[in-house]
Design an enzyme around this catalytic site. Sequence first.
Site, mmCIF file in Angstrom:
data_model
loop_
_atom_site.group_PDB
_atom_site.id
_atom_site.type_symbol
_atom_site.label_atom_id
_atom_site.label_comp_id
_atom_site.label_asym_id
_atom_site.label_seq_id
_atom_site.Cartn_x
_atom_site.Cartn_y
_atom_site.Cartn_z
ATOM 1 C CG ASP A 112 -9.505 -1.519 8.781
ATOM 2 O OD1 ASP A 112 -9.398 -0.267 9.199
ATOM 3 O OD2 ASP A 112 -9.252 -1.883 7.219
ATOM 4 N NE ARG A 161 -6.309 2.043 -2.996
ATOM 5 C CZ ARG A 161 -5.793 2.055 -2.190
ATOM 6 N NH1 ARG A 161 -7.449 2.663 -1.147
ATOM 7 N NH2 ARG A 161 -4.748 2.796 -1.912
ATOM 8 N NE ARG A 169 -2.801 -3.658 3.344
ATOM 9 C CZ ARG A 169 -2.438 -5.296 3.619
ATOM 10 N NH1 ARG A 169 -2.037 -5.651 2.478
ATOM 11 N NH2 ARG A 169 -3.433 -5.440 4.793
ATOM 12 C CB ALA A 189 -2.073 1.682 8.560
HETATM 13 C C1 FAD Z 1 -5.328 -7.383 1.145
HETATM 14 C C2 FAD Z 1 -5.444 -5.632 1.747
HETATM 15 C C3 FAD Z 1 -4.754 -5.393 0.869
HETATM 16 C C4 FAD Z 1 -5.422 -3.084 1.084
HETATM 17 N N1 FAD Z 1 -4.921 -2.670 0.258
HETATM 18 C C5 FAD Z 1 -4.563 -1.561 0.833
HETATM 19 C C6 FAD Z 1 -3.981 -0.135 0.044
HETATM 20 O O1 FAD Z 1 -3.743 -0.345 -0.353
HETATM 21 N N2 FAD Z 1 -3.900 0.950 0.782
HETATM 22 C C7 FAD Z 1 -4.866 1.638 1.781
HETATM 23 O O2 FAD Z 1 -4.413 2.222 2.348
HETATM 24 N N3 FAD Z 1 -5.377 -0.024 2.706
HETATM 25 C C8 FAD Z 1 -5.651 -0.986 2.179
HETATM 26 N N4 FAD Z 1 -6.008 -2.321 2.994
HETATM 27 C C9 FAD Z 1 -6.480 -1.781 4.711
HETATM 28 C C10 FAD Z 1 -5.281 -1.358 5.430
HETATM 29 O O3 FAD Z 1 -4.098 -2.062 5.689
HETATM 30 C C11 FAD Z 1 -6.254 -1.987 6.809
HETATM 31 O O4 FAD Z 1 -7.283 0.114 6.741
HETATM 32 C C12 FAD Z 1 -5.457 -0.742 8.033
HETATM 33 O O5 FAD Z 1 -3.544 -1.169 7.317
HETATM 34 C C13 FAD Z 1 -5.935 -1.944 8.755
HETATM 35 O O6 FAD Z 1 -5.546 -2.520 8.912
HETATM 36 P P1 FAD Z 1 -6.432 -3.879 9.914
HETATM 37 O O7 FAD Z 1 -5.316 -5.794 10.759
HETATM 38 O O8 FAD Z 1 -7.114 -3.933 10.665
HETATM 39 O O9 FAD Z 1 -7.619 -4.731 9.251
HETATM 40 P P2 FAD Z 1 -7.063 -5.752 7.315
HETATM 41 O O10 FAD Z 1 -4.996 -4.932 7.012
HETATM 42 O O11 FAD Z 1 -7.928 -5.772 6.543
HETATM 43 O O12 FAD Z 1 -6.311 -7.147 8.184
HETATM 44 C C14 FAD Z 1 -7.527 -8.136 8.036
HETATM 45 C C15 FAD Z 1 -6.217 -9.228 8.335
HETATM 46 O O13 FAD Z 1 -7.647 -10.239 8.680
HETATM 47 C C16 FAD Z 1 -7.665 -11.473 7.779
HETATM 48 N N5 FAD Z 1 -8.325 -12.075 8.246
HETATM 49 C C17 FAD Z 1 -10.046 -11.755 7.966
HETATM 50 N N6 FAD Z 1 -11.051 -12.874 8.365
HETATM 51 C C18 FAD Z 1 -10.240 -13.534 8.840
HETATM 52 C C19 FAD Z 1 -10.852 -15.119 9.375
HETATM 53 N N7 FAD Z 1 -11.962 -14.986 9.754
HETATM 54 N N8 FAD Z 1 -9.200 -15.748 10.030
HETATM 55 C C20 FAD Z 1 -8.477 -15.193 9.381
HETATM 56 N N9 FAD Z 1 -7.810 -14.575 9.196
HETATM 57 C C21 FAD Z 1 -9.183 -13.741 7.960
HETATM 58 C C22 FAD Z 1 -7.196 -10.823 6.485
HETATM 59 O O14 FAD Z 1 -7.248 -11.456 6.126
HETATM 60 C C23 FAD Z 1 -6.096 -9.644 5.877
HETATM 61 O O15 FAD Z 1 -5.350 -10.146 6.565
HETATM 62 C C24 FAD Z 1 -5.760 -3.617 2.988
HETATM 63 C C25 FAD Z 1 -6.029 -3.550 3.469
HETATM 64 C C26 FAD Z 1 -6.350 -5.058 2.957
HETATM 65 C C27 FAD Z 1 -6.644 -6.427 3.728
#
Ligand code: FAD
Length: 437
Positions: free
Chosen positions: A308, A191, A112, A321
């Site tokens: 998410d 994991r 990731r 993702a």
């Molecule tokens: C650090 C991390 C590690 C992960 N590792 C894995 C993995 O190994 N395998 C897997 O399958 N999935 C993993 N996931 C989850 C996966 O990336 C997500 O389920 C998927 O990609 C959907 O992504 P998203 O952009 O909706 O949410 P996310 O990937 O959770 O991204 C949300 C982002 O919003 C930011 N954020 C949150 N609150 C605030 C706020 N108040 N102000 C500003 N920014 C904010 C967070 O820092 C993050 O960067 C991980 C997520 C994160 C954050």
Amino acid sequence: MDEHAPKTGIKVIIVGAGFGGLTAAIECHRKGHDVLILESFSEIRPLGDIISFGPNAGRIITSWDNGSIADKISPLCLHNTIFHFKRFDGTYITSQPVHPPSKTAPAYSGHRGEIHEIFFNYARDTLGIEIRLGCRVLEYVEEPGRAGVVVNGETIWGDVVIGSDGVKSKARELVLGFVDKPKSSGYAIFRAWADATPLLHDPLTKHMVENGDYHVMWIGPDVHYIVAVLKGGKDVSWVCTHKDEADIEESWSFPGKIEDVLKVLDGYDPVGRRVVELTPECIDWKLVYRDPLPTWVSKHARTCLLGDSAHPFLPTSMQGASQAMEDGVVLATCLQLAAAGKSDIPTAVRTYEKIRYGRVRQAQLLGEETRDKWHKADFEKVLENPDAIKLKRDDWLFGFDCEQDAIERYDSVVKELLGMAGMAMGKAQVTEVSVAA
Ligand SMILES: Cc1cc2nc3c(=O)[nH]c(=O)nc-3n(C[C@H](O)[C@H](O)[C@H](O)COP(=O)(O)OP(=O)(O)OC[C@H]3O[C@@H](n4cnc5c(N)ncnc54)[C@H](O)[C@@H]3O)c2cc1C
């Protein structure tokens, strides 16, 4: 270099630079909107371990920068051709070919953090999108004609705010009007990602790494345990999903104990156990889930949820993702169609939700179905009919072009929304949900 559409003048504020937020930013930029990303982390670090992208997401990635982003991601990912299924004790069940290689819609599984860095650098360095790090959004605000966020004491306004801020979303409070805490799914995942060299030197595990990439899963009662060997046998990653009723209020990801993993894998194939024994450390990741939200869109339809924050996925769907990325493409497309005179901005945001909601739910349910068929497998029946536990490869999910679909359905969904709004409020009162003349 990418070609860009003419400027639309729509200012989009994106909270969160995960895969959802970055894809929304990249696609909004490509479609001519002005973009600002606010992200709470203060520096980009290669966090996480294995993550999967289906061909439906690969189609989006290959469309970026004449395929150069896909070319950067591919060498980091799993390149096995077969996925092996075994019963917990090592009894061979079956094998399934993986998604075939594709230039237009490839599937990816890789680290990731490494893939995230490529997305991030493309958005910031190649496209020049402004990403402000160290900006934790503490409050969301909205008025009929605009939406904003409060960060570091400053209120920043835009035409649309996208809350792509993950499972613990703050944006959800404004959208729903109440605090809706995530709940435990009843499962957790141990994991890990590690150097695969120790596996090469152990007679039990040597066969898993000596011929390059390898992918295998053991299934037991309410447990599935997957090992992936990547980068030609250089790295190994494993995930062990098991029952866990722990409280997720305080923390949902913290260091795990190798001995706890081995307890879950008691009685399992010594080969699978040895992989764990040879791993220095692991993470204990509590799987957060929530019932489908009543809406992803705020009252004035200027703030919306994406990825998410709107719809966490079980890993067995392998679509978390990918669906977050599709959200980003569809929202950017709807805003572009609004700018082209097909509707106003609030209608575009509501149309995004309506286009996405059913498909996302279907993909979520597929993850639950897969988990149940693995975790509740009747092995007598499975050994008679091994195809029953294979991963579904449905065309509705993987053969899908979300941008094309949004373009094709936009007008009819807008009409449907206007009809619904008309029925709910009486035609005369329909103000914000109105199609531009
Ligand atoms: C650090 C991390 C590690 C992960 N590792 C894995 C993995 O190994 N395998 C897997 O399958 N999935 C993993 N996931 C989850 C996966 O990336 C997500 O389920 C998927 O990609 C959907 O992504 P998203 O952009 O909706 O949410 P996310 O990937 O959770 O991204 C949300 C982002 O919003 C930011 N954020 C949150 N609150 C605030 C706020 N108040 N102000 C500003 N920014 C904010 C967070 O820092 C993050 O960067 C991980 C997520 C994160 C954050």
